[in-house]
Every structure is written in structure tokens, then in C-alpha cells.
Scaffold this active site. Structure first.
Site, PDB file in Angstrom:
ATOM      1  N   LYS A   1       2.432 139.795 112.763  1.00  0.00           N
ATOM      2  CA  LYS A   1       1.028 139.811 112.779  1.00  0.00           C
ATOM      3  C   LYS A   1       0.348 141.339 112.269  1.00  0.00           C
ATOM      4  CE  LYS A   1      -2.334 138.792 116.038  1.00  0.00           C
ATOM      5  NZ  LYS A   1      -2.480 137.319 116.174  1.00  0.00           N
TER       6      LYS A   1
ATOM      7  N   GLY B   1     -16.410 131.962 129.726  1.00  0.00           N
ATOM      8  CA  GLY B   1     -16.447 132.334 128.646  1.00  0.00           C
ATOM      9  C   GLY B   1     -17.039 131.201 127.895  1.00  0.00           C
TER      10      GLY B   1
ATOM     11  N   GLY C   1     -18.387 131.381 124.073  1.00  0.00           N
ATOM     12  CA  GLY C   1     -17.136 132.328 123.126  1.00  0.00           C
ATOM     13  C   GLY C   1     -16.910 130.421 122.417  1.00  0.00           C
ATOM     14  N   ASN C   2     -16.705 130.534 120.945  1.00  0.00           N
ATOM     15  CA  ASN C   2     -15.914 129.821 119.788  1.00  0.00           C
ATOM     16  C   ASN C   2     -14.683 128.872 121.069  1.00  0.00           C
ATOM     17  OD1 ASN C   2     -13.377 128.588 118.298  1.00  0.00           O
ATOM     18  ND2 ASN C   2     -14.931 129.441 116.794  1.00  0.00           N
ATOM     19  N   ALA C   3     -13.888 129.404 121.548  1.00  0.00           N
ATOM     20  CA  ALA C   3     -13.706 128.361 122.117  1.00  0.00           C
ATOM     21  C   ALA C   3     -14.125 127.779 123.919  1.00  0.00           C
ATOM     22  CB  ALA C   3     -12.165 129.457 123.220  1.00  0.00           C
ATOM     23  N   GLY C   4     -14.626 128.398 124.067  1.00  0.00           N
ATOM     24  CA  GLY C   4     -15.146 127.410 125.335  1.00  0.00           C
ATOM     25  C   GLY C   4     -16.754 126.479 124.798  1.00  0.00           C
TER      26      GLY C   4
END
Ligand code: NAD
Length: 439
Positions: free
Chosen positions: A129, A240, A242-245
Site C-alpha cells: 500500500k 451505501g 456509491g460505486n460498490a452499492g
């Protein structure tokens, strides 16, 4: 390192004693939390002391300064990081975060979690990371480009498709990856599309990256429905959006062959519709308005009410620590698919496990993204790019195998799914370390 089921209770007792006898780690320090999670798995797997010491610390870490010429004249000095946590299974891989509160310890923790995530997926990569302490919202496009290129100039000698491969993460994006790849190619004088992933398609990105995280999670849910005999065409709720949801909403019915989306939430509202929302219309409404509040045909509920709905599948896809000791007992979902990182506290895990809720833990449920990043790295190395169909088929095979390996460990060792995932991952890295003769 083998784990004998008959010895499991005794090992768990020893594990608690060993952990309790150490000084209490600072709960606010994410690296202490990551070490503590590793220590539990190491104790359970009965790893020898040298192997434990090696795996509870990063192998290499870099902390450096990046001078950036600012638009208004003058130079600002930023602090950058890269942690190569463990490369026993292959080159390290992991995102770059640009965040005002980034520290070496946040990067270390995330690098450790990447190590376990690539290992549980059985992809031949280690974990890493990186980051920069900065507020990208305060930087112009030119300043962001100079910061990206400056980070790469410091790190170029330590990166490469066979050493360490960064990717986007919080507040970094495909454009920043393209600048970084370009700087790397200027330094090395060669084409290197596999030095970084999450790039725009035109410079060597992979098709299928956008929805990969949600697709991986929904594929696990399909397997989980088969295993637990939960109705795959039942109800689901998403916290949620956003992108994932949003992608989970769109893919759930495709992959499971049906289903009813009865609740969704974002920071603007939590909304319930027992007759079911149309996923496409819900996503379109959110994209048009920037929020979910006011979605036609919905009734507003509280965030805790959403989590406690009687649904077949719950997707926490927003934040960490939303399922806690306080509300875990109210959860009625049969399956929880953790698309978010860290949505469930350790105390809640125990409560859910006792109640028979099937939890697909975060570093398995949301590993579709890193898996397609790995595919991008493979395609870049060959300089030959796959079709969307091939990406989907390969992702499905990886997700199903990983899910089944975790379930097998869960059955054999009678531990909850998160511990089972840790045991699979840590055992794989430990085996690679030993086979290489490091300890
Ligand atoms: P995002 O920023 O696109 O979306 C987050 C959503 O959560 C937003 O809709 C926001 O309004 C909502 N939200 C925030 N606080 C909330 C609250 N209190 N209640 C309800 N909703 C709330 O982020 P994302 O990329 O979708 O990531 C979501 C989670 O998934 C994070 O934990 C992230 O680390 C994890 N994740 C994402 C990916 C990926 O590829 N996108 C990969 C791995 C893990």
C-alpha cells in the site's frame, strides 16, 4: 502448521491468554488492529515464533518527501509512503491513497490487509500500500500531476511488474495512474503497462474493472445461497449507494436470476419499499440527483432499521463499524456480504455467528476489484488484452474457488467465516515463506 480440529478449543484458549498477556494495543491505531488480527490467526495455526515475527511486520517500507512546485510560485513538500508488506507469494500489490490523515501506520495496516486479501484469493501476489499525506481537493490539476510524477520519481527504482504494482485507492484515480505510468516509462525508457493498474483503457486498463468489486461479492452471495439454502430470488437491502452499492444493485438480479431490492441508503436517506425498487431506475435517480432522498415510492427509515430488516441478503457497502455489539442482535438477514471494508466489529461477529448468520467477510467479499487489477497486470505483461467475457469468466472462477476454500476451513475448524478466511490466507503466506527457506 497443520490445524487439528481436536486441538482447536485448546488453541483458542491459549490464543486468548497469549493475546491478553500483551500490552493492550491502541484501538485507534489501525496497524495495531491488523497485528492483533494476525496474532489470532497465527496462534490458531500454531506458527513458530520466527515466522510470526516475520509476518507481523512489513518486509520493507519507504517514507520520503516529495517537493512540488505550486501554481502560485514556491514549493510545497509532501510526505509520501510505500509499504511492501510481504512478497512471498509474488510481487506486492496495493493502492495509493491521497488523504490528509494518511500516516505510515495506516499504510502499514492496509498493506497487511492486502497481503491477506491476495492470499485468500490465491492470486500470485503479495500485499502493499502507499500514500501521500495531502488534501487533493486543495490541489489544481497541474499540482496533482506534479505530485503523482514526484511520487513516482522517488519510488521508481523499487517498483515494477515483478516487484511492486500500485493501483488507485481513496482520492486517486485512473488519470493519476496514467501520469505515474508515463513517468515510470520516461525514467526507464521502455513501455511498462503492467507497472501500475487501474489505468484508463486507452493506455492498458482492463475491461470489467468498474463493477468487479460488486460482481465478486454478488458471485459469493450466489454460492452462499446454494450452500445455506437461502432463496436466491428473495429480498436484499443495500447500505451505501456509491460505486460498490450501485453495481451490487444492478448485478444481484442478473447473477442470482431474480430478487427484490427492498431497501437502499446513502448519506441523504435510508429508504424502504416492501414491493421492491427497480435497481436501474434507483441508480439513474441517484446519478441524476446526486442523492437518494426523495426517491419515488419509498418510505424513509433509520439506518438501524435498514440493517434490521427481515431480508435474505444484506450488503453493507458504505462504512466501517456499522454492525456492532449494540445492533448485531437485531439483524435478521440470512447472509451478509461485506462489500465495505470493516463494517462488522469483532464483538458483532461473535453475535452473528452464534445466530447462524452467514457472513462473507470483507477481504473475500470485496476482493473482485484486486482480482481484476491482477488481470490487468497479467494483460499488460503480455501486452495482449482480454474480452469482457473472458474477464468475467476468470473472475467467477477465482471468486468461487476462494469462497469454497474459506467455507471448507469454516467447516473443518468450526471457526466463524472471518477467522476461516484469515486461516486460509495466513497459512498460504506462511507456507510460501517456509518453502522459500526464509525461516
Ligand atoms: P463510494 O464513495 O463510491 O460510496 C460510498 C457510499 O456510501 C455513498 O453513496 C455514501 O453516500 C454512502 N454512505 C456514506 N456514509 C453512509 C452512512 N452513514 N449510511 C449510509 N450510506 C452512507 O465508495 P465505494 O467505492 O462504493 O466504497 C464503499 C465501501 O466499499 C468502502 O468501505 C470501500 O473501502 C469498499 N470497497 C470498495 C471497492 C471498490 O472497488 N469501489 C473495493 C474494495 C472495497
Amino acid at each position: 502448521m497443520g490445524v487439528s480440529p481436536s486441538a482447536s478449543d485448546q488453541r483458542l484458549t491459549t490464543m486468548s491468554q497469549a493475546i491478553d498477556s500483551r500490552p493492550a494495543p491502541s484501538e485507534a491505531n489501525p496497524f495495531h488492529i491488523a497485528q492483533r488480527q494476525f496474532d489470532e490467526a497465527a496462534e490458531y495455526l500454531d506458527l513458530e515464533p520466527a515466522l510470526r515475527e516475520l509476518l507481523r511486520w512489513p518486509r520493507r517500507e519507504y517514507k520520503f518527501t516529495i517537493p512540488v512546485r505550486m501554481d502560485g510560485g514556491g514549493t510545497r513538500v509532501f510526505h509520501g509512503y510505500r509499504v511492501q508488506y510481504n512478497d512471498a507469494l509474488g510481487p506486492t500489490k496495493g493502492g495509493l491513497r491521497w488523504h490528509p490523515e494518511e500516516t505510515l501506520d495506516t499504510v502499514r495496516a492496509l498493506a497487511a490487509w492486502m497481503t491477506w486479501k491476495t492470499a485468500v484469493m490465491d492470486i500470485p501476489l503479495g500485499g502493499g500500500k502507499g500514500g501521500v499525506t495531502c488534501n487533493p481537493k486543495e490541489l489544481s490539476e497541474g499540482e496533482r500531476e506534479r505530485l503523482a510524477r514526484g511520487w513516482m520519481r522517488v519510488m521508481a527504482r523499487e517498483l515494477g511488474e515483478h516487484r511492486d504494482v500500485p493501483a488507485p485507492d481513496v482520492y486517486t484515480n485512473p488519470r493519476i495512474m496514467a501520469w505515474m505510468m508515463d513517468e515510470y516509462e520516461v525514467i526507464t525508457g521502455r513501455s511498462h503497462p503492467a507497472v501500475i493498474t487501474g489505468k484508463p483503457l486507452v493506455v492498458g486498463g482492463s475491461v470489467g474493472r468498474d463493477d468487479a468489486t460488486a460482481r465478486g461479492g454478488v458471485l459469493c452471495v450466489r454460492e452462499a445461497c446454494r450452500r445455506t439454502k437461502v432463496n436466491p430470488r428473495g429480498t436484499y437491502a443495500i447500505q451505501g449507494f456509491g460505486n460498490a452499492g450501485q453495481y451490487a444493485a444492478l448485478l444481484h438480479e442478473d447473477i442470482l436470476g431474480g430478487g427484490k431490492l427492498v431497501a437502499v441508503s446513502d448519506t441523504s436517506a435510508a429508504l424502504h419499499n416492501p414491493d421492491g425498487f427497480d435497481p436501474r431506475e434507483t441508480v439513474d435517480y441517484k446519478l441524476r440527483n446526486g442523492h437518494l432522498a426523495g426517491l419515488p415510492g419509498s418510505r424513509e427509515i433509520s439506518s438501524d432499521e435498514l440493517l434490521a430488516l427481515d431480508v435474505d441478503v444484506l450488503y453493507p457497502s458504505a462504512l466501517e463499524n456499522v454492525i456492532t455489539e449494540t445492533n448485531a442482535g437485531d439483524i435478521k438477514a440470512r447472509i451478509i456480504c461485506e462489500l465495505a471494508n470493516g463494517p462488522t466489529t469483532p464483538e458483532a461477529d461473535e453475535i452473528l455467528n452464534r445466530a447462524g448468520v452467514h457472513v462473507i467477510p470483507d477481504f473475500l467479499a470485496n476482493a473482485g476489484g484486486v482480482t481484476v487489477s491482477y488481470f490487468e497486470q497479467v494483460q499488460g505483461t503480455y501486452n495482449y488484452y482480454w474480452t469482457l467475457d473472458k474477464v468475467h469468466r476468470e473472475l467467477e472462477a477465482n471468486m468461487v474457488n476462494a469462497y469454497r476454500a474459506v467455507c471448507k476451513m469454516h467447516d473443518e475448524q468450526q471457526v466463524h467465516m472471518r477467522m476461516a478466511a484469515y486461516l486460509v490466507a495466513v497459512a498460504r503466506v506462511a507456507e510460501a515463506v517456509k518453502i522459500r527457506g526464509w525461516v
